[in-house]
Structures are given as C-alpha cells and as structure tokens.
Design a protein around this motif. Structure first.
Motif, PDB file in Angstrom:
ATOM      1  N   THR A  47     -25.981  -9.102   6.117  1.00 24.99           N
ATOM      2  CA  THR A  47     -26.649  -7.807   6.235  1.00 24.99           C
ATOM      3  C   THR A  47     -25.836  -6.767   5.471  1.00 24.99           C
ATOM      4  N   VAL A  48     -26.337  -5.543   5.422  1.00 20.85           N
ATOM      5  CA  VAL A  48     -25.636  -4.475   4.710  1.00 20.85           C
ATOM      6  C   VAL A  48     -24.345  -4.074   5.423  1.00 20.85           C
ATOM      7  N   LYS A  49     -24.113  -4.584   6.623  1.00 16.87           N
ATOM      8  CA  LYS A  49     -22.840  -4.331   7.300  1.00 16.87           C
ATOM      9  C   LYS A  49     -21.708  -5.161   6.690  1.00 16.87           C
ATOM     10  N   ASN A  50     -22.086  -6.187   5.940  1.00 15.13           N
ATOM     11  CA  ASN A  50     -21.111  -6.979   5.208  1.00 15.13           C
ATOM     12  C   ASN A  50     -20.767  -6.235   3.926  1.00 15.13           C
ATOM     13  N   GLU A  51     -19.485  -5.972   3.691  1.00 15.20           N
ATOM     14  CA  GLU A  51     -19.054  -5.164   2.554  1.00 15.20           C
ATOM     15  C   GLU A  51     -19.580  -5.717   1.232  1.00 15.20           C
ATOM     16  N   GLU A  52     -19.612  -7.044   1.085  1.00 19.56           N
ATOM     17  CA  GLU A  52     -20.067  -7.642  -0.167  1.00 19.56           C
ATOM     18  C   GLU A  52     -21.572  -7.483  -0.376  1.00 19.56           C
ATOM     19  N   TRP A  53     -22.297  -7.107   0.659  1.00 19.56           N
ATOM     20  CA  TRP A  53     -23.749  -6.929   0.568  1.00 19.56           C
ATOM     21  C   TRP A  53     -24.144  -5.501   0.950  1.00 19.56           C
ATOM     22  N   LYS A  54     -23.236  -4.586   0.796  1.00 10.29           N
ATOM     23  CA  LYS A  54     -23.415  -3.206   1.235  1.00 10.29           C
ATOM     24  C   LYS A  54     -24.658  -2.552   0.631  1.00 10.29           C
ATOM     25  N   TYR A  55     -24.935  -2.821  -0.633  1.00 11.37           N
ATOM     26  CA  TYR A  55     -26.074  -2.190  -1.302  1.00 11.37           C
ATOM     27  C   TYR A  55     -27.242  -3.160  -1.487  1.00 11.37           C
ATOM     28  N   THR A  56     -27.117  -4.346  -0.901  1.00  8.33           N
ATOM     29  CA  THR A  56     -28.080  -5.417  -1.160  1.00  8.33           C
ATOM     30  C   THR A  56     -28.769  -5.802   0.136  1.00  8.33           C
ATOM     31  N   ASN A  57     -29.897  -5.182   0.398  1.00  5.89           N
ATOM     32  CA  ASN A  57     -30.615  -5.393   1.649  1.00  5.89           C
ATOM     33  C   ASN A  57     -31.616  -6.538   1.497  1.00  5.89           C
ATOM     34  N   LEU A  58     -31.390  -7.610   2.250  1.00 11.09           N
ATOM     35  CA  LEU A  58     -32.224  -8.800   2.160  1.00 11.09           C
ATOM     36  C   LEU A  58     -33.395  -8.807   3.148  1.00 11.09           C
ATOM     37  N   ASN A 256     -17.638 -18.861 -21.858  1.00 10.05           N
ATOM     38  CA  ASN A 256     -18.246 -17.574 -22.164  1.00 10.05           C
ATOM     39  C   ASN A 256     -19.594 -17.477 -21.458  1.00 10.05           C
ATOM     40  N   ASN A 257     -19.801 -16.409 -20.696  1.00  9.39           N
ATOM     41  CA  ASN A 257     -21.051 -16.199 -19.988  1.00  9.39           C
ATOM     42  C   ASN A 257     -21.696 -14.903 -20.476  1.00  9.39           C
ATOM     43  N   TYR A 258     -23.004 -14.991 -20.787  1.00  5.71           N
ATOM     44  CA  TYR A 258     -23.767 -13.839 -21.259  1.00  5.71           C
ATOM     45  C   TYR A 258     -24.945 -13.663 -20.297  1.00  5.71           C
ATOM     46  N   ASN A 259     -24.887 -12.627 -19.477  1.00  7.28           N
ATOM     47  CA  ASN A 259     -25.822 -12.448 -18.369  1.00  7.28           C
ATOM     48  C   ASN A 259     -26.746 -11.274 -18.678  1.00  7.28           C
ATOM     49  N   CYS A 260     -28.029 -11.565 -18.934  1.00  6.20           N
ATOM     50  CA  CYS A 260     -28.971 -10.536 -19.367  1.00  6.20           C
ATOM     51  C   CYS A 260     -30.157 -10.458 -18.400  1.00  6.20           C
ATOM     52  N   ASN A 261     -30.379  -9.286 -17.845  1.00  8.03           N
ATOM     53  CA  ASN A 261     -31.504  -9.065 -16.933  1.00  8.03           C
ATOM     54  C   ASN A 261     -32.383  -7.961 -17.503  1.00  8.03           C
ATOM     55  N   LEU A 262     -33.636  -8.294 -17.721  1.00  5.37           N
ATOM     56  CA  LEU A 262     -34.591  -7.364 -18.322  1.00  5.37           C
ATOM     57  C   LEU A 262     -35.646  -6.941 -17.301  1.00  5.37           C
ATOM     58  N   PRO A 263     -36.471  -5.928 -17.615  1.00  3.62           N
ATOM     59  CA  PRO A 263     -37.497  -5.497 -16.663  1.00  3.62           C
ATOM     60  C   PRO A 263     -38.379  -6.657 -16.213  1.00  3.62           C
ATOM     61  N   GLY A 264     -38.644  -6.716 -14.914  1.00  9.86           N
ATOM     62  CA  GLY A 264     -39.479  -7.796 -14.395  1.00  9.86           C
ATOM     63  C   GLY A 264     -39.194  -8.094 -12.947  1.00  9.86           C
ATOM     64  N   ALA A 265     -38.347  -9.080 -12.687  1.00  4.94           N
ATOM     65  CA  ALA A 265     -38.082  -9.540 -11.322  1.00  4.94           C
ATOM     66  C   ALA A 265     -37.707  -8.368 -10.421  1.00  4.94           C
ATOM     67  N   SER A 266     -38.269  -8.347  -9.217  1.00  3.93           N
ATOM     68  CA  SER A 266     -38.031  -7.217  -8.306  1.00  3.93           C
ATOM     69  C   SER A 266     -36.605  -7.160  -7.799  1.00  3.93           C
ATOM     70  N   PHE A 267     -36.022  -8.337  -7.545  1.00  3.15           N
ATOM     71  CA  PHE A 267     -34.711  -8.400  -6.885  1.00  3.15           C
ATOM     72  C   PHE A 267     -33.875  -9.493  -7.538  1.00  3.15           C
ATOM     73  N   ILE A 268     -32.643  -9.143  -7.923  1.00  2.00           N
ATOM     74  CA  ILE A 268     -31.717 -10.119  -8.502  1.00  2.00           C
ATOM     75  C   ILE A 268     -30.327  -9.873  -7.929  1.00  2.00           C
ATOM     76  N   ARG A 269     -29.761 -10.904  -7.351  1.00  2.00           N
ATOM     77  CA  ARG A 269     -28.353 -10.854  -6.933  1.00  2.00           C
ATOM     78  C   ARG A 269     -27.659 -12.047  -7.581  1.00  2.00           C
TER      79      ARG A 269
END
Length: 438
Positions: A47-58, A256-269
C-alpha cells in the motif's frame, strides 16, 4: 502491509495457487512456489504506507476481479503491427498474455542460442542453477507472486563465446475480451564471452479489455558477457504493467538497459535492480518517459556496487504532459569493499502540462572511501524563451515544441547502441507530442 478487498484479485490468486500446488512438477519447483506464496500471503499487496510504494497506489488495480491467464482464451485476431520496428532485422518472439505464439514468431535455429518456454526449461542446467536465485532476494512482493504462480514466459540461454547473429525482438501482447490478469516469468543467461541484443515491445491487442500484467525477468551475465536490452512501452490505456528486472553481473561483463515509456498504458511500475558482484563490471541505465493524459509511470532502480573497480552510469529523463505523473526513485549503493567505484546518476524532468506531476528521489549511499560518485536532479517547465527564439526564425509553434523536446531527450537517445531502435523511439516521441497538439 496488505490490501484485502472483497471480490478482488487476492482471493482469486489464493484459489489459483491451490490448483497449481496439486500439479505434477519437480520437487524443487514445488518448494520454491510454496515458500514464495507463503511470503506473499504474509505480506500481501503493498500500500502507499510502504515507502517504496508511496506514490504508487494499486487499489484500483487489485480491487478488480479478473479472468486469470490460466483461464483466458487467446483471441485469434492478434495484431502485432504496432510493435513493428521499421528496418530492424531481428528474430521475433511473440508472447500473448505470456504464452508463446509459434504462428506469430520467426525464430531460426542458431547454434549456441537456446529459446524455450519457461515451462519447458526445467531440465536445462542454467535454469536449475539460476531460476529464482536472484530476483527472489529482493523485497518486491510481486516477485514472490510470480515465483508462486508462474507458468508462462521465456527461457533464453546463450552459450560460451556465442555472439547472437541478430537482435531478439520479444513482443508482449495483452489480449482478451474480459478484464484479465497475466504473469510472465523470464530467465536470460549469458555464459562467458556471450553477447546478445534483446528488444522488448509491449502492445495491446485491438479492443482488449482492462488488463493487469506482471513480468519478472532475471538476467545473468557471466564473465565478459555483454547484453543490450531495450524496453519499449507502446500499449493502450486499457493496459497496466508491473515489471521487475533483476540483473546479476560477473567479472568484465557489460549490461546496458534502455527503458522507454510512451503515451498509452494507464499504469506502469518498473523495478530495475542491477547487482555488480565482481570486479571490473560495467552497467548503464537509460530512460526516456513521455507521458500524457492521466498516465502514471513509476521507475525504481537499484545499482548495487558490491566489488571494487566497477562503473555504472544512469540517466533518466521524464516529460509528463497533461495530467500525467512520472516517478523516479534511483538508488546507488557502494558497499564497503567496493573501492575504486565510479558511479553516476542523473534525473532530468521537463513538465509540459500545467497539471503534470513529477516525484523524484535520487539516492546515493556510500560505504567505501576511495570512490568517484555523483548524483543529481533537475526540474523545469517548457522554456518559453527558447520557443520564442525558434518561432522568431520562422519555425511553427508545434514544430518548435517538438524540436525542444527532442533536444531535451537527445542526451539519452543518442546513447542507444542500435541506430534503428534509436530512430524508432525518437519518431515515437515526436508522434506523442504531435498527438497532444492535434
């Protein structure tokens, strides 16, 4: 900290595990599943009470009843055209809700390259040695859920001294007529001196219902192995993703990691953890996130320097539009034994929408004294003076905006090792901006 909701995902997963527990599988896998599920039941969803998920409401995602991937019927009208990268000559592997689709895949036999479904890989030596030995040590409860319930995904192994002839393009398709939940579990192992380039695209099939997809990927690079790894998120708003990538590196390896997120998916973690557990290891993490609408994109990274004489470089750029939200939480650890470490981390943010939001938290924890480390963050809005300068020279407003955003993102995209993928991503950025303007 758990979230329990009536008619939600949680009781469905409990029921699903009870069915899997009765299946005929190797004793080692049965034991791994049980330990992982016990931990999941103990902790529950964060939950958002977990520091690592503070801004990520599931809450809105897990309070829904889904058709589980073990029960879902895969449609016949799968369309992968949105994932096509022009002029990219590559092997193609298509996974529909994590399930391998031979009809849509084009994978030639190549000596030294092993590709199997995760369900068929249990007899492989590298699978037995590395499966669930790296990601499961993290504190991400979704990894435990994956270990407990996984049945779909890929196993890729590259043998010693093998350089894979072409990139491997993995296309993840979310498809279903009813709200569905799917899990994908991947293991990639590169033996000594092996090299591979992997491009992963995430798309939504036409007309797909709301879907929640979790993916856990473990990557092992043995001595002097090299891997270029792309994540290209081009899904639709009906799709939601929770990813975890765990990378374990041995001496003289490069990731090497290249992480690209474009408009579309509602939620990505996306959690990306890189463990540098030998001397003379090098890692680079690059990210470009262009968001729009009410999209939410959260990238959490860990670069763990465990041994001396290693180097890491991380650069993420966020460009939120409209009412979208971008989160960046990057941690660099330099352990006591990791002398002569060279670590760099930077996060730059350009807010285009008046209601767009960025939460950023670059972190650096150093326990060694002979190191060269730096980290930083910048936050700003669109540069109206630069826009006026370009317009005064006869460039239209929309073209000028695209030029300025391209210039902002160029520091990252220019570092892509594959020029074809780089051009593709830059075109997607331009299209994402033009769609917003039109």
């Amino acid at each position: 900290m758990s979230t329990l909701v009536a008619d939600s995902l949680y009781p469905q997963l409990v029921s699903s595990f009870q069915e899997i527990a009765n299946a005929q599988e190797p004793a080692e896998l049965v034991s791994l599943r049980q330990v992982a599920f016990d931990r999941f039941q103990k902790e529950g969803f964060p939950t958002v009470k977990n520091e690592e998920w503070k801004y990520t409401n599931l809450h809105s995602l897990i309070s829904t009843a889904y058709v589980l991937d073990t029960e879902a019927e895969i449609p016949n009208d799968i369309n992968i055209s949105k994932a096509v990268i022009p002029e990219l000559e590559a092997y193609r592997i298509v996974l529909v809700n994590g399930q391998f689709s031979p009809a849509l895949s084009t994978l030639d036999e190549e000596t030294g390259l092993v590709v199997k479904t995760i369900a068929d890989a249990h007899g492989e030596v590298n699978f037995q040695k590395h499966y669930a030995q790296h990601a499961d040590k993290s504190d991400n409860i979704f990894v435990q859920l994956s270990t407990a319930l996984q049945h779909a995904g890929l196993y890729i192994s590259v043998s010693k001294n093998k350089v894979v002839a072409k990139p491997v393009h993995i296309i993840h398709v979310a498809a279903g007529d009813t709200d569905f939940f799917s899990q994908t579990r991947n293991l990639i192992v590169l033996e000594e001196n092996a090299e591979i380039e992997v491009v992963e695209s995430f798309i939504t099939n036409n007309g797909a219902a709301k879907n929640l997809n979790t993916k856990v990927t473990e990557i092992v690079l043995q001595e002097n192995a090299k891997m270029q790894h792309y994540y290209l998120q081009v899904s639709e708003s009906s799709s939601n993703y929770i990813h975890h990538t765990e990378v374990y590196q041995e001496q003289h390896s490069l990731y090497n990691n290249y992480n690209c997120n474009l408009p579309g998916a509602s939620f990505i973690r996306h959690n990306i953890n890189v463990r540098l557990d030998a001397e003379n290891v090098e890692s680079h993490l690059y990210g470009v996130n262009l968001t729009s609408g009410k999209q939410f994109v959260d990238n959490h990274t860990i670069v763990d320097h465990m041994k001396p004489h290693c180097e890491s470089y991380e650069w993420y750029k966020n460009i939120p539009q409209d009412e979208s939200t971008a989160v960046f939480n990057g941690k660099i650890f330099v352990r006591e034994d990791a002398q002569k470490t060279n670590a760099f981390q930077q996060n730059n943010n350009m807010l285009i929408g008046d209601k767009s939001t960025v939460y950023t938290k670059p972190q650096l924890e150093i326990f060694a004294d002979d190191v060269k480390c730096s980290h930083g963050c910048t936050m700003g809005q669109f540069d109206d003076e630069a826009l006026f300068y370009l317009r005064a020279r006869g460039i239209g407003e929309e073209s000028a905006r695209i030029l300025l955003v391209h210039a902002f993102a160029f520091d990252v995209t220019s570092r892509f090792s594959n020029p074809t993928v780089r051009s593709y991503v830059e075109n997607l950025v331009a299209a994402g901006l033009e769609a917003k303007a039109s």
